[in-house]
Scaffold this motif. Structure first.
Motif, PDB file in Angstrom:
ATOM      1  N   LYS A   1      32.685  13.210 -14.475  1.00 32.98           N
ATOM      2  CA  LYS A   1      33.021  11.681 -14.179  1.00 32.98           C
ATOM      3  C   LYS A   1      32.518  11.917 -12.449  1.00 32.98           C
ATOM      4  CE  LYS A   1      33.602  10.908 -18.661  1.00 32.98           C
ATOM      5  NZ  LYS A   1      34.547  10.019 -19.936  1.00 32.98           N
TER       6      LYS A   1
ATOM      7  N   PRO B   1      30.290  -3.415 -11.956  1.00 26.06           N
ATOM      8  CA  PRO B   1      29.196  -3.320 -13.197  1.00 26.06           C
ATOM      9  C   PRO B   1      28.486  -4.574 -12.546  1.00 26.06           C
ATOM     10  CG  PRO B   1      30.814  -3.859 -14.179  1.00 26.06           C
ATOM     11  CD  PRO B   1      31.604  -3.713 -13.048  1.00 26.06           C
TER      12      PRO B   1
ATOM     13  N   ASP C   1      36.571   6.851 -13.149  1.00 25.08           N
ATOM     14  CA  ASP C   1      36.664   7.870 -14.269  1.00 25.08           C
ATOM     15  C   ASP C   1      37.640   8.950 -15.159  1.00 25.08           C
ATOM     16  OD1 ASP C   1      35.095   5.681 -15.344  1.00 25.08           O
ATOM     17  OD2 ASP C   1      33.137   6.796 -15.000  1.00 25.08           O
TER      18      ASP C   1
ATOM     19  N   ARG D   1      25.845  -5.157 -16.542  1.00 22.51           N
ATOM     20  CA  ARG D   1      26.280  -3.920 -16.468  1.00 22.51           C
ATOM     21  C   ARG D   1      25.541  -2.914 -17.332  1.00 22.51           C
ATOM     22  NH1 ARG D   1      31.791  -3.008 -17.519  1.00 22.51           N
ATOM     23  NH2 ARG D   1      31.387  -1.246 -18.670  1.00 22.51           N
ATOM     24  N   TRP D   2      24.855  -3.249 -17.629  1.00 19.16           N
ATOM     25  CA  TRP D   2      23.473  -2.242 -18.389  1.00 19.16           C
ATOM     26  C   TRP D   2      23.240  -1.188 -17.599  1.00 19.16           C
ATOM     27  CZ3 TRP D   2      17.983  -1.058 -17.519  1.00 19.16           C
ATOM     28  CH2 TRP D   2      17.587  -1.941 -17.018  1.00 19.16           C
ATOM     29  N   LYS D   3      22.364  -2.150 -16.337  1.00 15.76           N
ATOM     30  CA  LYS D   3      22.380  -0.673 -15.404  1.00 15.76           C
ATOM     31  C   LYS D   3      23.395   0.278 -15.118  1.00 15.76           C
ATOM     32  CE  LYS D   3      17.424  -2.291 -13.332  1.00 15.76           C
ATOM     33  NZ  LYS D   3      17.056  -2.730 -12.241  1.00 15.76           N
ATOM     34  N   PHE D   4      24.417  -0.541 -15.138  1.00 16.13           N
ATOM     35  CA  PHE D   4      25.636   0.672 -14.170  1.00 16.13           C
ATOM     36  C   PHE D   4      26.028   1.169 -15.494  1.00 16.13           C
ATOM     37  CE2 PHE D   4      30.030   0.385 -14.874  1.00 16.13           C
ATOM     38  CZ  PHE D   4      30.680   0.987 -13.451  1.00 16.13           C
ATOM     39  N   ASP D   5      25.997   0.970 -16.683  1.00 13.96           N
ATOM     40  CA  ASP D   5      26.419   1.771 -17.886  1.00 13.96           C
ATOM     41  C   ASP D   5      25.165   2.670 -17.933  1.00 13.96           C
ATOM     42  OD1 ASP D   5      28.521   0.734 -18.225  1.00 13.96           O
ATOM     43  OD2 ASP D   5      27.783  -0.558 -19.986  1.00 13.96           O
ATOM     44  N   LEU D   6      24.517   2.633 -17.591  1.00 16.08           N
ATOM     45  CA  LEU D   6      23.032   3.673 -17.508  1.00 16.08           C
ATOM     46  C   LEU D   6      22.841   4.426 -16.717  1.00 16.08           C
ATOM     47  CD1 LEU D   6      20.600   4.739 -19.546  1.00 16.08           C
ATOM     48  CD2 LEU D   6      19.400   3.253 -17.483  1.00 16.08           C
TER      49      LEU D   6
ATOM     50  N   ASN E   1      25.377   5.434 -15.142  1.00 13.40           N
ATOM     51  CA  ASN E   1      27.203   6.571 -15.178  1.00 13.40           C
ATOM     52  C   ASN E   1      26.627   7.339 -16.039  1.00 13.40           C
ATOM     53  OD1 ASN E   1      28.653   5.435 -13.645  1.00 13.40           O
ATOM     54  ND2 ASN E   1      29.461   3.443 -14.657  1.00 13.40           N
ATOM     55  N   MET E   2      25.761   7.144 -17.492  1.00 11.29           N
ATOM     56  CA  MET E   2      25.664   8.557 -18.376  1.00 11.29           C
ATOM     57  C   MET E   2      24.839   9.353 -17.996  1.00 11.29           C
ATOM     58  SD  MET E   2      23.673   7.477 -21.924  1.00 11.29           S
ATOM     59  CE  MET E   2      21.898   7.327 -21.245  1.00 11.29           C
TER      60      MET E   2
END
Length: 321
Positions: free
Chosen positions: A309, A289, A313, A292-297, A299-300
């Motif tokens: 997943k 990541p 994951d 990080r915020w783009k990576f988490d978004l 993945n969601m």
């Protein structure tokens, strides 16, 4: 160590996974992460860049190709490559790699899982290769020959092979690479492609498309008919092993093995691969990541859209990391 990111054109290295034609088949924008020591090219990771929704990310296509470097310095190369990407700021994250990209190590702060691949050493003689095959595999290979199963290789069996593989993946809710893209690659890289199909009474039973260089043959695509004749697929892979050996290839890589899984289908596939005398090469898949915020978004959204997943994951959850 100096990190250089190269795009579009690169020197010919003899590795199929760093071939520009192979990379362009997997993505329009592609390149190579390169590590230099004393002006000498030591490390390479081929990649493609992808854009989806608001995200721009990188997917590596191979584990590190070490030319003049050492295994001990590979982690330094990976860490410095991540730093370089972060400084440039163009990429939001590095996604899960293709399953042939089994790394010996991962960069600091990466998200990773244990993974592997079953690999046959082709350096031994043909008699020993056959002895190393599990007795059950040997028996059904002999039975398939007795029943009249025939193996054919070449460009002329491409349509049968592609359709057999496509049907197999469709039955398992999986996608296949676009036929025209694959044909375009094969048309200019015939000496790097092995297309095989097994037949009984002229009806396709199983198929495989192998990409290879002098080092490895990669079982990238394969499948069987819904009512495959006993031993037809076993015989196909035995003939692939012999063919690759005759071409001077050092290893046959069955591509991808989960280390922690209770899925009966996957366990069956991995048992099939292992019984060709293949040894399990242990390693890692990893992703990173950068933003990080783009990576988490991403993945969601990915998990919601796909209903599952990614392998990393899933494997992490299987061992409760």
């Amino acid at each position: 160590m100096k990190i250089v990111i190269k795009y579009d054109n690169f020197e010919e290295l003899g590795y199929i996974l760093s071939n520009p034609d192979y990379l362009s088949m997997n993505g329009r924008n592609y390149g190579w992460l390169c590590g230099y020591e004393n002006e000498k090219l030591c490390y390479i990771i081929p990649f493609v860049e992808k854009k989806k929704w608001i995200f721009r990310y990188m997917q590596v296509q191979s584990s590190t190709i070490i030319l003049n470097g050492s295994k001990q310095s590979e982690k330094e190369f990976l860490n410095l490559a991540i730093d370089k990407l972060r400084q440039i700021g163009k990429i939001d994250f590095i996604s899960q790699p293709k399953t042939n990209a089994v790394f010996d190590i991962y960069p600091d702060n990466a998200i990773y899982c244990n993974f592997g691949s079953y690999i046959v050493d082709l350096s031994i003689n043909e008699e020993e290769l056959f002895r190393n095959i599990h007795m059950k595999h040997r028996n059904v290979i002999k039975r398939a020959i007795a029943n009249g199963v025939v193996i054919k290789f070449g460009y002329e069996v491409f349509d049968d092979a592609y359709d057999t593989i496509l049907d197999t993946l469709y039955r398992n809710n999986m996608s296949m690479i676009d036929k025209n893209k694959l044909l375009e690659f094969i048309s200019t890289n015939r000496k790097s492609c092995l297309i095989g199909c097994s037949y009984l009474d002229d009806i396709p039973q199983s198929a495989a498309i192998i990409l290879y260089d002098n080092y490895k043959g990669y079982y990238f695509w394969g499948g069987t008919s819904e009512n495959v004749s006993l031993g037809a697929n076993n015989l196909l892979h035995w003939e692939i092993i012999k063919k690759l050996k005759s071409l001077g290839v050092q290893y046959y890589d069955f591509v991808g093995a989960r280390i922690h899984t209770n899925n009966d289908r996957l366990l069956g596939i991995q048992r099939f691969k292992s019984r060709f005398g293949a040894l399990l090469q242990y390693g890692y898949l990893w992703k990173y990541p950068i933003k990080r915020w783009k990576f988490d978004l991403f993945n969601m959204l990915y998990n919601f859209k796909m209903g599952k997943k990614d392998i990393i994951d899933e494997e992490k959850n299987n061992i409760n990391i």
